[in-house]
Scaffold this active site. Structure first.
Site, PDB file in Angstrom:
ATOM      1  N   ASP A  13      14.397  31.439   9.371  1.00 37.63           N
ATOM      2  CA  ASP A  13      13.756  32.240  10.430  1.00 37.63           C
ATOM      3  C   ASP A  13      14.813  33.108  11.109  1.00 37.63           C
ATOM      4  O   ASP A  13      15.096  32.979  12.302  1.00 37.63           O
ATOM      5  CB  ASP A  13      13.052  31.340  11.454  1.00 37.63           C
ATOM      6  CG  ASP A  13      13.999  30.370  12.163  1.00 37.63           C
ATOM      7  OD1 ASP A  13      13.646  29.905  13.276  1.00 37.63           O
ATOM      8  OD2 ASP A  13      15.099  30.095  11.633  1.00 37.63           O
ATOM      9  N   ASP A  18      20.856  31.914  10.961  1.00 37.13           N
ATOM     10  CA  ASP A  18      20.245  32.015   9.627  1.00 37.13           C
ATOM     11  C   ASP A  18      20.900  33.153   8.842  1.00 37.13           C
ATOM     12  O   ASP A  18      21.154  33.032   7.643  1.00 37.13           O
ATOM     13  CB  ASP A  18      18.753  32.321   9.725  1.00 37.13           C
ATOM     14  CG  ASP A  18      17.969  31.316  10.534  1.00 37.13           C
ATOM     15  OD1 ASP A  18      18.059  31.371  11.783  1.00 37.13           O
ATOM     16  OD2 ASP A  18      17.293  30.475   9.933  1.00 37.13           O
ATOM     17  N   ASN A  42      12.308  31.526  15.152  1.00 40.06           N
ATOM     18  CA  ASN A  42      13.109  32.264  16.141  1.00 40.06           C
ATOM     19  C   ASN A  42      12.372  33.491  16.653  1.00 40.06           C
ATOM     20  O   ASN A  42      12.520  33.895  17.802  1.00 40.06           O
ATOM     21  CB  ASN A  42      14.439  32.693  15.519  1.00 40.06           C
ATOM     22  CG  ASN A  42      15.423  31.533  15.411  1.00 40.06           C
ATOM     23  OD1 ASN A  42      15.454  30.668  16.271  1.00 40.06           O
ATOM     24  ND2 ASN A  42      16.172  31.497  14.317  1.00 40.06           N
ATOM     25  N   THR A 127      16.105  26.244   7.157  1.00 37.85           N
ATOM     26  CA  THR A 127      16.893  26.394   8.387  1.00 37.85           C
ATOM     27  C   THR A 127      16.013  26.912   9.533  1.00 37.85           C
ATOM     28  O   THR A 127      16.504  27.514  10.487  1.00 37.85           O
ATOM     29  CB  THR A 127      18.089  27.344   8.179  1.00 37.85           C
ATOM     30  OG1 THR A 127      17.584  28.649   7.819  1.00 37.85           O
ATOM     31  CG2 THR A 127      19.006  26.835   7.092  1.00 37.85           C
ATOM     32  N   PHE A 168      14.868  22.804  18.291  1.00 33.64           N
ATOM     33  CA  PHE A 168      13.905  23.897  18.169  1.00 33.64           C
ATOM     34  C   PHE A 168      13.070  23.843  16.886  1.00 33.64           C
ATOM     35  O   PHE A 168      11.837  23.930  16.919  1.00 33.64           O
ATOM     36  CB  PHE A 168      14.638  25.239  18.255  1.00 33.64           C
ATOM     37  CG  PHE A 168      13.739  26.427  18.104  1.00 33.64           C
ATOM     38  CD1 PHE A 168      13.613  27.069  16.881  1.00 33.64           C
ATOM     39  CD2 PHE A 168      12.992  26.894  19.176  1.00 33.64           C
ATOM     40  CE1 PHE A 168      12.762  28.164  16.737  1.00 33.64           C
ATOM     41  CE2 PHE A 168      12.142  27.982  19.044  1.00 33.64           C
ATOM     42  CZ  PHE A 168      12.022  28.608  17.818  1.00 33.64           C
ATOM     43  N   ASN A 169      13.716  23.730  15.718  1.00 36.18           N
ATOM     44  CA  ASN A 169      12.973  23.790  14.454  1.00 36.18           C
ATOM     45  C   ASN A 169      11.921  22.687  14.371  1.00 36.18           C
ATOM     46  O   ASN A 169      10.810  22.896  13.886  1.00 36.18           O
ATOM     47  CB  ASN A 169      13.923  23.685  13.260  1.00 36.18           C
ATOM     48  CG  ASN A 169      14.787  24.918  13.085  1.00 36.18           C
ATOM     49  OD1 ASN A 169      14.414  26.002  13.535  1.00 36.18           O
ATOM     50  ND2 ASN A 169      15.939  24.753  12.460  1.00 36.18           N
ATOM     51  N   HIS A 242      24.629  26.787  13.597  1.00 36.54           N
ATOM     52  CA  HIS A 242      23.812  25.688  13.068  1.00 36.54           C
ATOM     53  C   HIS A 242      23.520  25.799  11.562  1.00 36.54           C
ATOM     54  O   HIS A 242      23.865  24.930  10.780  1.00 36.54           O
ATOM     55  CB  HIS A 242      22.441  25.664  13.777  1.00 36.54           C
ATOM     56  CG  HIS A 242      22.489  25.571  15.248  1.00 36.54           C
ATOM     57  ND1 HIS A 242      22.811  24.423  15.943  1.00 36.54           N
ATOM     58  CD2 HIS A 242      22.231  26.518  16.184  1.00 36.54           C
ATOM     59  CE1 HIS A 242      22.736  24.656  17.247  1.00 36.54           C
ATOM     60  NE2 HIS A 242      22.399  25.903  17.416  1.00 36.54           N
ATOM     61  N   ASP A 243      22.827  26.863  11.178  1.00 39.19           N
ATOM     62  CA  ASP A 243      22.223  26.913   9.836  1.00 39.19           C
ATOM     63  C   ASP A 243      23.251  26.954   8.721  1.00 39.19           C
ATOM     64  O   ASP A 243      23.012  26.415   7.633  1.00 39.19           O
ATOM     65  CB  ASP A 243      21.289  28.117   9.746  1.00 39.19           C
ATOM     66  CG  ASP A 243      20.124  27.991  10.706  1.00 39.19           C
ATOM     67  OD1 ASP A 243      19.568  29.021  11.116  1.00 39.19           O
ATOM     68  OD2 ASP A 243      19.780  26.844  11.062  1.00 39.19           O
TER      69      ASP A 243
HETATM   70  O1  RIB Z   1      18.033  24.542  16.985  1.00 38.36           O
HETATM   71  C1  RIB Z   1      18.737  25.454  16.180  1.00 38.36           C
HETATM   72  C2  RIB Z   1      17.867  25.966  15.081  1.00 38.36           C
HETATM   73  O2  RIB Z   1      16.753  26.662  15.640  1.00 38.36           O
HETATM   74  C3  RIB Z   1      18.566  26.999  14.186  1.00 38.36           C
HETATM   75  O3  RIB Z   1      18.027  26.952  12.910  1.00 38.36           O
HETATM   76  C4  RIB Z   1      18.222  28.301  14.851  1.00 38.36           C
HETATM   77  O4  RIB Z   1      18.275  29.393  13.920  1.00 38.36           O
HETATM   78  C5  RIB Z   1      16.804  28.040  15.265  1.00 38.36           C
HETATM   79  O5  RIB Z   1      15.981  28.266  14.136  1.00 38.36           O
HETATM   80 CA    CA Z   2      17.110  28.986  11.942  1.00 35.26          CA
END
Ligand code: RIB
Ligand code: CA
Length: 313
Positions: A13, A18, A42, A127, A168-169, A242-243
């Site tokens: 996303d 990403d 996102n 991701t 979040f994801n 993160h990703d």
């Molecule tokens: O919490 C972080 C994740 O949520 C990452 O993948 C960021 O790109 C969002 O998608």
């Molecule tokens: Ca992401």
């Protein structure tokens, strides 16, 4: 004789992290990026798809199909991460018109076709929210044997980021996450507890800028915007990438130390929906259903990331 590259499909996303994860996946010879599929998270699915096309166009990644997928979670309404990634989902740089097209296939159909056609099992690297992956597992169960592993960025062994207890994801689509973690497939969870060890500190930004390339400068622009979001929202002085950590785990598993553990997804909690309940001490008696990332070799990770970015013009 180097081993054959691991075939992967990234479901993402974009999203700043990403975007850099795509750069890493497309550049590193240890993985073969078969496709990029997009999911709402996102930003809206449309904007995430445009952003995947944007980063691939600038990077010259023209041989990897991009297909768009779910525009909302399995249940409930979409909740986007505009507060982190901006109105476009990839705020910071000035983007031209993308030259890389989007496939006419739906993301789930493209994933299914590639799984069916590929001679060996494929690793899925989600991701973003797990909506597309859950739809794939539910609608094409006969293809589960062609999924070698799912290495996902999401969840946390500790607290959340989008809500106090949900990352979040997972928060965007808890039901999809529940389907994935209950699937019986080999799932590796790269959660906040390990991605927060991948901070793009000033030295990293300096190294990227020091490349003296258009891509190096673009990554600096992306991370500068991302950094301001993280400082404003969570008080982080540097943003976690993160990703890219999930991709790095596929490239070199030694980069991310993992332990087996039972992971359950909270789908009912009024305040905890989307939480990944990681039973690190096996208190529940539940079986291990995931490998959980715990420790990152950060210097090696950033060397890998810099090497990837340096491979672009
Ligand atoms: O919490 C972080 C994740 O949520 C990452 O993948 C960021 O790109 C969002 O998608
Ligand atoms: Ca992401």
């Amino acid at each position: 004789m180097s081993a054959r590259p691991t075939p992967i499909i990234m479901d993402c996303d974009p999203g700043h992290d990403d975007a850099l994860a795509i750069l890493l996946a497309a550049a590193n010879p240890a993985v073969e990026l078969l496709a990029i599929t997009t999911v709402a998270g996102n930003q809206t699915m449309e904007k995430c798809t445009l952003n995947a096309r944007r980063i691939c166009s600038v990077a010259g990644i023209t041989d990897v199909p991009i297909a768009s997928g779910a525009s909302e979670p399995l249940l409930g309404s979409l909740h986007i991460g505009e507060y982190v990634h901006g109105a476009s989902g990839l705020d910071g740089p000035a983007w031209g018109e993308p030259t890389v097209p989007v496939s006419a296939e739906h993301a789930v159909d493209l994933m299914a076709r590639l799984l069916a056609e590929h001679p060996e099992p494929v690793t899925l690297v989600p991701t973003g929210p797990l909506t597309n992956v859950a739809l794939l597992l539910k609608t094409r169960p006969e293809l589960m044997g062609k999924i070698g592993e799912i290495v996902l960025m999401g969840g946390s062994t500790e607290r959340g980021n989008d809500t106090p207890y949900a990352e979040f994801n997972m928060k965007v689509d808890p039901e999809a996450a529940d389907i994935v973690f209950r699937s019986g497939l080999h799932v590796t969870m790269v959660g906040l507890n390990v991605t927060h060890q991948a901070l793009a500190v000033p030295e990293v930004i300096e190294r990227l800028g020091g490349l003296g390339t258009r891509m190096g400068d673009l990554c600096v622009e992306l991370l500068t915007f991302f950094s301001a979001s993280y400082l404003r929202t969570w008080g982080f002085t540097s943003p976690p990438l993160h990703d890219a950590v999930a991709v790095a785990r596929v490239i070199d598993p030694t980069l991310v130390e993992c332990i087996p553990a039972p992971v359950a997804i909270e789908t009912m909690g009024r305040y905890t929906s989307g939480a990944t309940c990681v039973d690190l001490h096996h208190l529940t008696g539940e079986p291990d259903n995931a490998l959980v990332g715990m420790k990152l070799d950060a210097p090696k990770f950033w060397d890998l990331m810099l090497e990837a970015v340096a491979s672009y013009e």
